[in-house]
Design an enzyme around this catalytic site. Structure first.
Site, PDB file in Angstrom:
ATOM      1  N   HIS A 182       0.666  -1.336   0.042  1.00 26.57           N
ATOM      2  CA  HIS A 182      -0.333  -0.176  -0.342  1.00 26.57           C
ATOM      3  C   HIS A 182       0.147   1.133  -0.091  1.00 26.57           C
ATOM      4  O   HIS A 182       0.847   2.112   0.624  1.00 26.57           O
ATOM      5  CB  HIS A 182      -0.886  -0.456   1.298  1.00 26.57           C
ATOM      6  CG  HIS A 182      -2.228  -1.140   1.443  1.00 26.57           C
ATOM      7  ND1 HIS A 182      -2.833  -0.249   0.217  1.00 26.57           N
ATOM      8  CD2 HIS A 182      -2.552  -2.305   1.698  1.00 26.57           C
ATOM      9  CE1 HIS A 182      -3.315  -1.741   0.317  1.00 26.57           C
ATOM     10  NE2 HIS A 182      -3.093  -2.648   1.739  1.00 26.57           N
ATOM     11  N   ARG A 226     -10.660  -5.800   7.705  1.00 26.67           N
ATOM     12  CA  ARG A 226     -10.043  -5.206   6.605  1.00 26.67           C
ATOM     13  C   ARG A 226      -8.564  -5.428   7.426  1.00 26.67           C
ATOM     14  O   ARG A 226      -7.497  -6.466   7.279  1.00 26.67           O
ATOM     15  CB  ARG A 226     -10.564  -3.990   6.847  1.00 26.67           C
ATOM     16  CG  ARG A 226      -9.408  -3.767   5.897  1.00 26.67           C
ATOM     17  CD  ARG A 226      -9.479  -4.417   4.184  1.00 26.67           C
ATOM     18  NE  ARG A 226      -8.241  -5.582   4.324  1.00 26.67           N
ATOM     19  CZ  ARG A 226      -8.335  -6.421   3.195  1.00 26.67           C
ATOM     20  NH1 ARG A 226      -9.712  -6.999   2.452  1.00 26.67           N
ATOM     21  NH2 ARG A 226      -8.336  -7.330   3.106  1.00 26.67           N
ATOM     22  N   CYS A 230      -5.460  -8.281   6.560  1.00 29.37           N
ATOM     23  CA  CYS A 230      -3.902  -8.100   5.726  1.00 29.37           C
ATOM     24  C   CYS A 230      -3.270  -8.354   6.444  1.00 29.37           C
ATOM     25  O   CYS A 230      -2.217  -8.478   6.337  1.00 29.37           O
ATOM     26  CB  CYS A 230      -4.067  -6.163   6.009  1.00 29.37           C
ATOM     27  SG  CYS A 230      -4.743  -5.538   4.495  1.00 29.37           S
TER      28      CYS A 230
END
Lengths: 269, 103
Positions: A182, A226, A230
């Protein structure tokens, strides 16, 4: 699963070849069209309805509703509350995100034990999660409201700094950090584009579209989920639900999304 | 008892547009669980919609319909304040009826 990931890495190695890059662009557009087609009948609405019911129905040993739950804007104020979370709560003496605060309210108002309130945070079809429904309801009341997380006290500043550290911390068997996937534009996992959370636009889009109904799972997933997933994908130790680390990382990501109109519960693949 | 449906009904000119979200597993009967046993089929079989008691939609569904289905349809007529009722019955005989007011 592992083999599939290796195959994806191999393909990514050739991604500089022009035809494949083009194919990737059109696939992204098609996925975007698919999402828009689903937007109107987003099943997240079903979770919102159930969550509102749970919010207003007396439950727990104290037979109390959550209507007096203080999400930061005063007892019972739900409208716009999520856009200002995480925040420091003086009554608890620490920084909390929405899901941690919901645990707090279910313990203090409804009399549940902390273990019971934290049980089953992420549901499945025969084991529906109250947490996911409550999150759907509360977040729906911030739709369209710009994110506005304030680092206006030492605890929030500390949480932000810790979250930033976790975001860039490399570890685990794959020597991954959140930033590995990211931290750059144009990264993806298989056909899923990954937002660059170190740039303003990516940080805003990434944060403001969770929670979301995941079509592939048939469930509504929250921001804690989430982050948890991850961590799993990075092969990190499990990120514990409502842990200080999860709250710190949420604080870092939520603050970076400031200014974005909140746009969830959304729908994703 | 199944979870309630979410129904929206809006008048546009001389037609009413109805949008329905249903909460249902819609299990196909093709999947297997972790032990390798087939998960039995479980899906909505019949859907009907009525406007002031008159049937405006009647459908037979099968296992190809998605989980938590979304149904959108239009019918001629309707006035603000009228009731639209949607009913479903699944292959186990479970039922659900919900109502909305045309806006």
């Amino acid at each position: 699963m592992r083999q599939r990931i290796r195959a994806a890495v191999a393909v990514a190695g050739f991604a500089c070849a022009v035809p494949l890059a083009l194919a990737q662009g059109s696939a992204t557009e098609e996925i975007e069209k698919y999402r828009q087609a689903l937007q109107d009948g987003n099943p997240a609405d079903l979770w919102e309805m159930r969550g509102e019911g749970l919010w207003r129905t007396p439950a727990g040993p104290k037979k109390a509703t959550l209507e007096q739950c203080d999400l930061g804007k005063g007892p019972g104020v739900v409208k716009g509350a999520y856009a200002e979370l995480p925040r420091y709560f003086a009554d608890a003496g620490r920084v909390m995100d929405l899901e941690t605060r919901l645990v707090w309210c279910r313990v203090t108002l409804q009399g549940l034990s902390e273990a019971d309130a934290k049980k089953n945070p992420y549901g499945s079809s025969n084991r529906k999660s109250d947490n996911e429904a409550l999150v759907a309801y509360v977040t729906s009341q911030s739709r369209g409201i710009p994110m506005n997380v304030r680092l206006d006290n030492p605890q929030m500043k500390e949480a932000f700094a810790l979250g930033e550290k976790i975001f860039y911390f490399r570890g685990g068997p794959h020597d991954f950090a959140c930033a590995t996937c990211h931290g750059e534009d144009g990264k993806r996992i298989r056909l899923q584009d990954l937002p660059n959370l170190t740039a303003k636009a990516g940080a805003q889009k990434g944060y403001s579209t969770w929670p979301a109904y995941r079509v592939s799972q048939g469930e509504l997933r929250t921001f804690q989920w989430r982050l948890n997933d991850c961590f799993r994908q990075q092969r990190f130790p499990e990120l514990e639900f409502a842990s200080p680390a999860s709250i710190a990382l949420t604080t870092f990501l939520a603050y970076n999304a400031n200014g974005a109109p909140f746009d969830a519960p959304a729908i994703k693949r | 008892m199944a979870d309630p449906m979410k129904i929206r009904a809006n008048l546009a000119g001389d037609t009413t547009e109805v949008k329905v979200l249903m909460s249902h597993e819609m299990e196909t009967g093709q999947r297997k669980d972790a032990q390798g046993k087939v998960i039995p089929a479980w899906f909505i079989q019949n859907v009907t919609a009525t406007w002031n008691g008159k049937t405006v939609l009647s459908a037979e569904w099968g296992p190809a319909i998605a989980k938590n289905p979304f149904l959108s349809f239009r019918f001629k007529g309707g006035a603000r304040g009228d009731k639209v009722q949607v009913n479903w019955v699944d292959n186990r005989g479970d039922k659900r009826s919900d109502e909305a007011t045309i806006a």
